[in-house]
Design a protein around this motif. Structure first.
Motif, PDB file in Angstrom:
ATOM      1  N   SER A  12      33.051  19.936  -5.910  1.00 58.22           N
ATOM      2  CA  SER A  12      32.627  18.845  -5.031  1.00 58.22           C
ATOM      3  C   SER A  12      33.691  18.653  -3.954  1.00 58.22           C
ATOM      4  N   THR A  13      33.240  18.438  -2.723  1.00 60.11           N
ATOM      5  CA  THR A  13      34.165  18.170  -1.622  1.00 60.11           C
ATOM      6  C   THR A  13      33.953  16.777  -1.037  1.00 60.11           C
ATOM      7  N   ASP A  14      33.165  15.946  -1.753  1.00 58.18           N
ATOM      8  CA  ASP A  14      32.896  14.585  -1.267  1.00 58.18           C
ATOM      9  C   ASP A  14      33.088  13.553  -2.381  1.00 58.18           C
ATOM     10  N   SER A  15      34.186  13.718  -3.108  1.00 53.97           N
ATOM     11  CA  SER A  15      34.586  12.762  -4.157  1.00 53.97           C
ATOM     12  C   SER A  15      33.605  12.694  -5.312  1.00 53.97           C
ATOM     13  N   GLY A  16      32.866  13.765  -5.550  1.00 53.82           N
ATOM     14  CA  GLY A  16      31.979  13.824  -6.698  1.00 53.82           C
ATOM     15  C   GLY A  16      30.557  13.412  -6.433  1.00 53.82           C
ATOM     16  N   GLN A  17      30.229  13.072  -5.188  1.00 52.89           N
ATOM     17  CA  GLN A  17      28.870  12.640  -4.889  1.00 52.89           C
ATOM     18  C   GLN A  17      27.866  13.789  -4.978  1.00 52.89           C
ATOM     19  N   THR A  18      28.272  14.975  -4.544  1.00 50.96           N
ATOM     20  CA  THR A  18      27.416  16.145  -4.648  1.00 50.96           C
ATOM     21  C   THR A  18      28.237  17.313  -5.171  1.00 50.96           C
ATOM     22  N   TRP A  19      27.593  18.172  -5.970  1.00 56.82           N
ATOM     23  CA  TRP A  19      28.260  19.316  -6.586  1.00 56.82           C
ATOM     24  C   TRP A  19      27.539  20.590  -6.207  1.00 56.82           C
ATOM     25  N   GLU A  20      28.314  21.624  -5.881  1.00 63.59           N
ATOM     26  CA  GLU A  20      27.768  22.923  -5.522  1.00 63.59           C
ATOM     27  C   GLU A  20      28.333  23.987  -6.459  1.00 63.59           C
ATOM     28  N   ALA A  21      27.549  25.030  -6.683  1.00 63.87           N
ATOM     29  CA  ALA A  21      27.977  26.110  -7.560  1.00 63.87           C
ATOM     30  C   ALA A  21      29.183  26.833  -6.973  1.00 63.87           C
ATOM     31  N   LEU A  22      30.208  27.030  -7.785  1.00 60.29           N
ATOM     32  CA  LEU A  22      31.344  27.862  -7.414  1.00 60.29           C
ATOM     33  C   LEU A  22      31.190  29.252  -8.023  1.00 60.29           C
ATOM     34  N   THR A  23      30.837  29.302  -9.313  1.00 59.07           N
ATOM     35  CA  THR A  23      30.578  30.560 -10.000  1.00 59.07           C
ATOM     36  C   THR A  23      29.781  30.283 -11.267  1.00 59.07           C
ATOM     37  N   ASP A  24      29.017  31.266 -11.699  1.00 55.50           N
ATOM     38  CA  ASP A  24      28.313  31.161 -12.972  1.00 55.50           C
ATOM     39  C   ASP A  24      29.246  31.447 -14.145  1.00 55.50           C
ATOM     40  N   GLU A  25      30.450  31.913 -13.853  1.00 61.55           N
ATOM     41  CA  GLU A  25      31.451  32.124 -14.889  1.00 61.55           C
ATOM     42  C   GLU A  25      31.936  30.760 -15.372  1.00 61.55           C
ATOM     43  N   GLY A  26      31.835  30.518 -16.672  1.00 60.63           N
ATOM     44  CA  GLY A  26      32.196  29.211 -17.210  1.00 60.63           C
ATOM     45  C   GLY A  26      33.421  29.272 -18.099  1.00 60.63           C
ATOM     46  N   PHE A  27      34.077  28.126 -18.231  1.00 60.38           N
ATOM     47  CA  PHE A  27      35.291  27.998 -19.025  1.00 60.38           C
ATOM     48  C   PHE A  27      35.220  26.704 -19.827  1.00 60.38           C
ATOM     49  N   HIS A  28      36.144  26.542 -20.763  1.00 58.45           N
ATOM     50  CA  HIS A  28      36.223  25.298 -21.524  1.00 58.45           C
ATOM     51  C   HIS A  28      37.078  24.244 -20.824  1.00 58.45           C
ATOM     52  N   ALA A  29      38.185  24.684 -20.216  1.00 59.53           N
ATOM     53  CA  ALA A  29      39.183  23.751 -19.704  1.00 59.53           C
ATOM     54  C   ALA A  29      39.590  24.109 -18.279  1.00 59.53           C
ATOM     55  N   VAL A  30      39.963  23.092 -17.510  1.00 55.93           N
ATOM     56  CA  VAL A  30      40.523  23.284 -16.177  1.00 55.93           C
ATOM     57  C   VAL A  30      41.590  22.222 -15.962  1.00 55.93           C
ATOM     58  N   ARG A  31      42.765  22.632 -15.465  1.00 53.90           N
ATOM     59  CA  ARG A  31      43.842  21.677 -15.214  1.00 53.90           C
ATOM     60  C   ARG A  31      44.594  22.063 -13.946  1.00 53.90           C
ATOM     61  N   LYS A  32      45.063  21.041 -13.240  1.00 49.69           N
ATOM     62  CA  LYS A  32      45.897  21.210 -12.056  1.00 49.69           C
ATOM     63  C   LYS A  32      47.357  21.035 -12.444  1.00 49.69           C
ATOM     64  N   ALA A  33      48.242  21.709 -11.729  1.00 48.65           N
ATOM     65  CA  ALA A  33      49.669  21.600 -11.985  1.00 48.65           C
ATOM     66  C   ALA A  33      50.138  20.161 -11.831  1.00 48.65           C
ATOM     67  N   LYS A  34      50.959  19.707 -12.788  1.00 47.19           N
ATOM     68  CA  LYS A  34      51.521  18.361 -12.702  1.00 47.19           C
ATOM     69  C   LYS A  34      52.435  18.232 -11.491  1.00 47.19           C
ATOM     70  N   LYS A  35      53.204  19.285 -11.248  1.00 42.68           N
ATOM     71  CA  LYS A  35      54.103  19.335 -10.105  1.00 42.68           C
ATOM     72  C   LYS A  35      53.748  20.576  -9.297  1.00 42.68           C
ATOM     73  N   GLY A  36      52.736  20.448  -8.458  1.00 36.81           N
ATOM     74  CA  GLY A  36      52.258  21.578  -7.680  1.00 36.81           C
ATOM     75  C   GLY A  36      50.804  21.377  -7.315  1.00 36.81           C
ATOM     76  N   SER A  37      50.160  22.438  -6.871  1.00 39.73           N
ATOM     77  CA  SER A  37      48.778  22.337  -6.410  1.00 39.73           C
ATOM     78  C   SER A  37      47.853  23.360  -7.054  1.00 39.73           C
ATOM     79  N   ARG A  38      48.396  24.293  -7.803  1.00 42.40           N
ATOM     80  CA  ARG A  38      47.569  25.364  -8.349  1.00 42.40           C
ATOM     81  C   ARG A  38      46.712  24.868  -9.508  1.00 42.40           C
ATOM     82  N   VAL A  39      45.507  25.436  -9.642  1.00 43.76           N
ATOM     83  CA  VAL A  39      44.541  25.042 -10.666  1.00 43.76           C
ATOM     84  C   VAL A  39      44.202  26.249 -11.526  1.00 43.76           C
ATOM     85  N   TYR A  40      44.280  26.076 -12.846  1.00 44.69           N
ATOM     86  CA  TYR A  40      43.985  27.151 -13.789  1.00 44.69           C
ATOM     87  C   TYR A  40      42.790  26.767 -14.660  1.00 44.69           C
ATOM     88  N   LEU A  41      42.081  27.786 -15.161  1.00 44.01           N
ATOM     89  CA  LEU A  41      40.947  27.597 -16.052  1.00 44.01           C
ATOM     90  C   LEU A  41      41.124  28.496 -17.264  1.00 44.01           C
TER      91      LEU A  41
END
Length: 347
Positions: free
Chosen positions: A297-326
């Protein structure tokens, strides 16, 4: 015995790429870990990432996922470590869920693990863990004797004490899907939990008191409810879930709040089915994932678009940084690559 190895990345896979407002976003595979399923994920910095999961295993990378070390916690070959909280490349707390529930601490990068909690009470099941800083932490578990199980630490996980928790309805529980059915909130000792099952509710603790808030999340069966939530600041939040036995069902699987969780409302366009984890990238951008796919989502969660059909259990952003892992099933670990096409920068 502890299993330790270094695994080098031999391949890179881009699952999908989306473009919006001059920025491309893609999920890029890093490695398949020697772990059947990963649900514990903690990202300290852009470079330091820890994971945990089945078979009593955990993993660590200190170079942004280029290479990994894998560990088996001694005596825990059958443990399912559903959550992990890391504070540095050396120090992490890992949580095993059930009968017995066990918590371990490492202070030397996974070389040794100290058991800091053990509970073999029948029916115990721990769901999620979160820390405010490197000292204060909270754990939530499914109800025992009519109340959610709660633990707290004030010494960085060295010791754990029982925490007074709210009552749970019959058939109401938390989900140990991604470690994010519990979050600490802004404010002294404030935190919240989300439930599901026969009843799904939002429970917020602040000032020594519990507020119990109903919301329009899907509920009414053991497989339904909210599985993850996140906040950006004190007011704006998002919650995701659905029905994991009917993973394509979008019915009331996403909720938003603009008043700190007092009231919740549905987005204009929901994610594409059951989702087990959600994370803010910034105030406007969010990512959510589940076994059936990953959405943005690029509008604070109002609308969601597909990024990939590949799914994961967890996603987290770096506490001190900007990178996001799944991370997810079959030991899959990936990173979200964001490229500003205007200047070619990627992170």
């Amino acid at each position: 015995m502890k299993l330790r190895c270094i695994l080098f990345i031999l391949f890179t896979t881009v699952f999908a790429e989306v473009h919006a407002q001059g920025i491309s976003r893609r999920v890029e595979a890093l490695v398949n870990a020697p772990i059947s399923s990963i649900r514990g994920l903690s990202v300290v910095t852009d470079e330091v990432v820890w994971v945990s999961g089945t078979q009593g295993k955990a993993g660590r990378s200190t170079n942004g996922g280029k290479t990994w070390e894998w560990f088996t916690v001694p005596g825990c070959d059958s443990c399912d470590f559903r959550d992990i909280e890391a504070f540095s490349a050396d120090r992490a707390v890992i949580m095993g869920i059930a009968e017995p529930a066990r918590i371990f601490l490492t202070e030397d990068g996974g070389q040794n693990w100290k058991q800091v909690y053990f509970n073999d009470t029948k029916g115990i099941f721990l769901d999620a863990m979160d820390f405010r800083d490197d000292k204060q932490g909270v754990i939530v578990g499914d109800a025992m004797n009519g109340r959610f199980k709660g633990l707290q630490t004030g010494d960085g996980g060295q010791t754990w004490q029982d925490l007074e928790m709210p009552e749970a309805a019959e058939g109401e529980a938390c989900f140990a899907a991604s470690g994010t059915t519990l979050r600490v909130l802004p404010g002294k000792q404030a935190f919240a939990i989300a439930s599901g099952g026969v009843k799904s509710r939002f429970f917020r603790y602040s000032g020594g008191k519990w507020a119990v808030i109903g919301w329009p999340a899907t509920q009414g069966a053991a497989s339904k409810g909210i599985f993850s939530f996140a906040f950006h600041g004190a007011k704006n939040g998002v919650a995701v879930g659905g029905d994991y036995v009917n993973p394509k069902d979008e019915n009331n699987n996403c909720l938003l709040t603009a008043d700190g969780g007092n009231t919740w409302f549905l987005p204009r366009k929901a994610p594409r089915g059951y989702r087990s984890a959600v994370e803010y990238l910034d105030r406007k951008q969010l990512i959510t994932t589940g076994p059936g796919g990953t959405d943005l989502s690029t509008d604070s969660g109002q609308t969601w678009e597909a990024l990939t059909d590949e799914g994961f259990h967890a996603v987290r952003k770096a506490k001190k940084g900007s990178r996001v892992y799944l991370a997810g099933a079959k030991g899959r670990i990936a990173v979200l690559r964001i490229n500003d096409q205007a200047d070619g920068r990627s992170k």
